[in-house]
Design a protein around this motif. Sequence first.
Motif, PDB file in Angstrom:
ATOM      1  N   THR A  74       2.582   8.359   1.971  1.00 57.55           N
ATOM      2  CA  THR A  74       3.429   9.454   1.835  1.00 57.55           C
ATOM      3  C   THR A  74       3.967  10.164   2.923  1.00 57.55           C
ATOM      4  OG1 THR A  74       1.584   9.677  -0.005  1.00 57.55           O
ATOM      5  CG2 THR A  74       2.877  11.622   0.789  1.00 57.55           C
TER       6      THR A  74
ATOM      7  N   GLU B  85       0.782  -1.200   0.114  1.00 58.03           N
ATOM      8  CA  GLU B  85      -0.116  -0.113  -0.021  1.00 58.03           C
ATOM      9  C   GLU B  85       0.868   1.413  -0.142  1.00 58.03           C
ATOM     10  OE1 GLU B  85      -3.993  -0.559   2.421  1.00 58.03           O
ATOM     11  OE2 GLU B  85      -2.281  -1.741   3.470  1.00 58.03           O
TER      12      GLU B  85
ATOM     13  N   SER C 138      -4.030  17.246   4.640  1.00 56.09           N
ATOM     14  CA  SER C 138      -5.163  16.507   5.067  1.00 56.09           C
ATOM     15  C   SER C 138      -5.835  15.909   3.768  1.00 56.09           C
ATOM     16  CB  SER C 138      -5.896  17.394   6.074  1.00 56.09           C
ATOM     17  OG  SER C 138      -6.669  18.368   5.162  1.00 56.09           O
ATOM     18  N   GLN C 139      -5.496  16.561   2.656  1.00 55.83           N
ATOM     19  CA  GLN C 139      -6.174  15.888   1.623  1.00 55.83           C
ATOM     20  C   GLN C 139      -5.375  14.966   0.786  1.00 55.83           C
ATOM     21  OE1 GLN C 139      -7.129  19.654  -0.779  1.00 55.83           O
ATOM     22  NE2 GLN C 139      -8.727  20.181   0.839  1.00 55.83           N
ATOM     23  N   ILE C 140      -4.186  14.505   1.269  1.00 59.01           N
ATOM     24  CA  ILE C 140      -3.311  13.676   0.673  1.00 59.01           C
ATOM     25  C   ILE C 140      -4.093  12.379   0.917  1.00 59.01           C
ATOM     26  CG2 ILE C 140      -1.101  12.191   0.773  1.00 59.01           C
ATOM     27  CD1 ILE C 140       0.390  15.057   1.553  1.00 59.01           C
ATOM     28  N   PRO C 141      -4.610  11.461  -0.072  1.00 59.35           N
ATOM     29  CA  PRO C 141      -5.236  10.263   0.319  1.00 59.35           C
ATOM     30  C   PRO C 141      -4.252   9.070   0.875  1.00 59.35           C
ATOM     31  CG  PRO C 141      -4.829  10.488  -2.015  1.00 59.35           C
ATOM     32  CD  PRO C 141      -4.249  11.737  -1.253  1.00 59.35           C
ATOM     33  N   GLY C 142      -4.746   8.285   1.820  1.00 57.95           N
ATOM     34  CA  GLY C 142      -4.101   7.094   2.202  1.00 57.95           C
ATOM     35  C   GLY C 142      -3.379   7.384   3.397  1.00 57.95           C
ATOM     36  N   TYR C 143      -2.254   6.550   3.548  1.00 55.28           N
ATOM     37  CA  TYR C 143      -1.510   6.435   4.629  1.00 55.28           C
ATOM     38  C   TYR C 143      -0.502   7.784   4.537  1.00 55.28           C
ATOM     39  CZ  TYR C 143      -3.281   1.548   5.779  1.00 55.28           C
ATOM     40  OH  TYR C 143      -4.136   0.711   6.165  1.00 55.28           O
ATOM     41  N   LYS C 144      -0.088   8.206   5.648  1.00 54.58           N
ATOM     42  CA  LYS C 144       0.860   9.431   5.722  1.00 54.58           C
ATOM     43  C   LYS C 144       1.504   9.692   6.867  1.00 54.58           C
ATOM     44  CE  LYS C 144      -3.321  12.133   5.651  1.00 54.58           C
ATOM     45  NZ  LYS C 144      -4.257  12.798   4.670  1.00 54.58           N
TER      46      LYS C 144
ATOM     47  N   ASN D  53      -0.286  19.156  -3.569  1.00 59.90           N
ATOM     48  CA  ASN D  53      -1.452  18.469  -3.997  1.00 59.90           C
ATOM     49  C   ASN D  53      -1.392  18.842  -5.791  1.00 59.90           C
ATOM     50  OD1 ASN D  53      -2.546  17.140  -2.067  1.00 59.90           O
ATOM     51  ND2 ASN D  53      -3.615  18.755  -1.644  1.00 59.90           N
TER      52      ASN D  53
END
Lengths: 260, 260
Positions: free
Chosen positions: B6, B3, B29-35, B248
Amino acid sequence: MKEKLTIVKVGGKIVENDAALDRLIRDFSQIPGYKVLIHGGGRTATDVAAQLGVETKMVGGRRITDAEMLRVVTMVYAGLVNKNVVAQLEAAGVCALGLTGADMDVIRSHRRPAGEVDYGFVGDVDRVDGERLAQLIHGGIVPVMVPLTHDGKGCMLNTNADTIAGETAKALAGFFDVTLIYCFEFAGVLGDPQDEGSVIPRIDRPFFDKLVEEGIVSGGMIPKLENCLAAVEAGVGRIIITRADLLNADLEHGAGTVIA
Amino acid sequence: MKEKLTIVKVGGKIVENDAALDRLIRDFSQIPGYKVLIHGGGRTATDVAAQLGVETKMVGGRRITDAEMLRVVTMVYAGLVNKNVVAQLEAAGVCALGLTGADMDVIRSHRRPAGEVDYGFVGDVDRVDGERLAQLIHGGIVPVMVPLTHDGKGCMLNTNADTIAGETAKALAGFFDVTLIYCFEFAGVLGDPQDEGSVIPRIDRPFFDKLVEEGIVSGGMIPKLENCLAAVEAGVGRIIITRADLLNADLEHGAGTVIA
């Protein structure tokens, strides 16, 4: 049968003094099983505030937290004091995780409305995320919590450490058999304030009412014990009032006051 | 197929400026997925140190961390700056957890031996506990890390934030397909330092060697890119160098330099 969890609350006096902190780290690390530490840091906050030229204002023993003081307590509690405690606990083999209420939203509060006194950026607790904390604890992590919460809108709030301890104990009572230990300056609740040996071994609701009626318990001790009894009635297994250097003594049999 | 994860590293400039921080919070906060977020706080540390009468000493752009400065960076990074970022992220719906290397022993380091320069309480990273971090991340938690580690003997150590980002990315490469984004002042590595539009879209090892040979990349950029290439060779999917306000944008297609 729920597993045991021990929550220990110590004041700034203990974590801000090298010898007392050494002793606390040794004693706390020896407590078997799941555990949580909650610590203050008020003296260091007052010192750092003075060095920064920020005036410490107290009303009735409570700190007024204006914007400048909020910066100071955030620095001191969550940074200076907490990371020192966490690093010392790690050196003693405890998997410690420093937490404010903002971290993972574990304690949400709202700013106390200004009444006769405006305490400033002070939070009254709305809810503790017991499930999240229980998950961490079951994963072998020991939360080390400081008296700071947040309002969910981006603002940190200064919050009474005894309250954080009590609310956290209640939130975790659904997951563990919780013992909450409040460390303070005496070995327990004293039957005679002049005699440190007069520790009352056990207080329940009827006995508390009797102690108040007879004037043996008075002043600030009444709301403190009221809160303890309320926590026990809300599911906390027992609350012990003792001195930090007695943490590994036989607390349920004479080395502290058990409220249950 | 692993998976995606970022990891974003931003400097103090971003988190210490209200408008830039607002923008970062929104974009991150808009970066999708795990971070994971890694942030500095050097300017505030310098300011607070000055207010406390602690002198900031720099050698070759690096801070000398004596005992007094260690107190300041611990307060400022882990307390003031981190908890502000965490509270803001929580308000934006991100389950943020502030971490130093001491928390759960996630980053262990040793004090750098004094050579020509004694940098003081500065740590060189020994190991990052990728497994512990991966567990948290899989649990929906977003680590928000500050450039502080510990020596496992109770001492906090000031540690370069770029190094923490690189080492964390490498440690997590076994668990995720990692993209590490270094935010800095330009939109990427520039082919012509006078022309902000001359961003080099992609650098691999052979192209890097050519850029060095031709003198297009020089000075402090050489070790920075060497570290990036080493991280990629150690399993990190890709490293992107860009500006924080481009988080983004389409980073892999022109809005930054991809090192892979």
